[in-house]
Design an enzyme around this catalytic site. Structure first.
Site, mmCIF file in Angstrom:
data_model
loop_
_atom_site.group_PDB
_atom_site.id
_atom_site.type_symbol
_atom_site.label_atom_id
_atom_site.label_comp_id
_atom_site.label_asym_id
_atom_site.label_seq_id
_atom_site.Cartn_x
_atom_site.Cartn_y
_atom_site.Cartn_z
ATOM 1 N N GLY A 195 0.833 -1.197 0.000
ATOM 2 C CA GLY A 195 0.000 0.000 0.000
ATOM 3 C C GLY A 195 0.863 1.240 0.000
ATOM 4 O O GLY A 195 2.015 1.201 0.448
ATOM 5 N N GLN B 11 2.849 9.902 1.386
ATOM 6 C CA GLN B 11 4.218 9.353 1.379
ATOM 7 C C GLN B 11 5.033 9.816 0.181
ATOM 8 O O GLN B 11 6.255 9.718 0.191
ATOM 9 C CB GLN B 11 4.170 7.822 1.403
ATOM 10 N N CYS C 253 6.340 -0.272 6.971
ATOM 11 C CA CYS C 253 5.912 0.883 6.181
ATOM 12 C C CYS C 253 7.051 1.294 5.257
ATOM 13 O O CYS C 253 8.215 1.310 5.690
ATOM 14 C CB CYS C 253 5.567 2.031 7.125
ATOM 15 N N LEU C 254 6.726 1.628 4.004
ATOM 16 C CA LEU C 254 7.767 2.042 3.049
ATOM 17 C C LEU C 254 8.464 3.319 3.514
ATOM 18 O O LEU C 254 9.582 3.591 3.104
ATOM 19 C CB LEU C 254 7.156 2.256 1.655
ATOM 20 N N HIS D 174 -3.951 1.331 7.929
ATOM 21 C CA HIS D 174 -2.584 1.869 7.947
ATOM 22 C C HIS D 174 -2.453 3.042 6.955
ATOM 23 O O HIS D 174 -1.934 4.105 7.308
ATOM 24 C CB HIS D 174 -1.608 0.740 7.591
ATOM 25 N N GLU D 175 -2.966 2.857 5.730
ATOM 26 C CA GLU D 175 -2.826 3.901 4.703
ATOM 27 C C GLU D 175 -3.695 5.114 5.033
ATOM 28 O O GLU D 175 -3.301 6.254 4.800
ATOM 29 C CB GLU D 175 -3.177 3.354 3.312
ATOM 30 N N HIS E 283 -1.983 7.471 7.256
ATOM 31 C CA HIS E 283 -1.036 8.356 6.568
ATOM 32 C C HIS E 283 -1.724 9.650 6.126
ATOM 33 O O HIS E 283 -1.151 10.733 6.206
ATOM 34 C CB HIS E 283 -0.458 7.673 5.325
HETATM 35 NI NI NI Z 1 2.974 3.195 5.636
#
Ligand code: NI
Length: 169
Positions: A46, A51, A92-93, A134-135, A138
């Protein structure tokens, strides 16, 4: 299409609250294509627009094993959450190499528009439910490490800053 640079924790821009999207236009379609390419390239499941330093309510997700079922969620809103939660190991990226437990709803119903501008409600459980939560965090400027203890969070912050300094060398 283009790969987009991903903001890394503790970049303060990750704490920006995203704005609603009024129109699904050409710019949005290009952004979605670039975000999907960036997510697949980084082997993520995701990615939120936050991000990639775009502060609009857009997320892309693909939790399929074959990596061929992209989902685009524009202006996502949770319309239902399950009464039960569970602890889920997350990464997480924007926080590469860090994994830790976060309490999430077992299931959610998420209303969102797709790229055609059509609104629909996704009934999600399992990994997809966790990923949506989670997304969506963000988009509110929240990174998963903020659920951890201040001690753990500070350790992660120090580690990230050190890793970036080493990368820059
Ligand atoms: Ni993330």
């Amino acid at each position: 299409m283009a790969l987009l640079p991903i903001l890394c924790y503790p970049d303060p821009k990750l704490h920006t609250v995203a704005k609603p999207i009024d129109a699904v236009d050409e710019r949005m379609k290009t952004l979605v294509a670039d975000m999907l390419e960036t997510m697949y390239d980084a082997k993520g499941i995701g990615l939120a627009a936050t991000q990639v330093d775009v502060h609009e309510r857009l997320i892309v997700i693909d939790v399929s094993e074959e990596r061929d079922q992209p989902m685009v969620l524009i202006n996502p809103e949770l319309v239902w959450t399950s009464p039960t939660t569970h602890l889920n190991e997350e990464g997480c990226l924007s926080v590469p190499g860090i994994y830790d437990g976060v309490e999430r709803f077992d299931a959610v119903h998420c209303k969102a528009q797709d790229l055609s501008g059509q609104a629909r409600t996704i009934e999600a459980d399992g990994l997809l439910a966790v990923c949506i939560q989670h997304e969506m965090d963000h988009l509110l400027g929240k990174v998963f490490v903020e659920y951890l203890s201040p001690l753990k969070r500070n350790r992660i912050k120090t580690k990230m800053i050190k890793a970036r300094r080493e990368d820059a060398r």
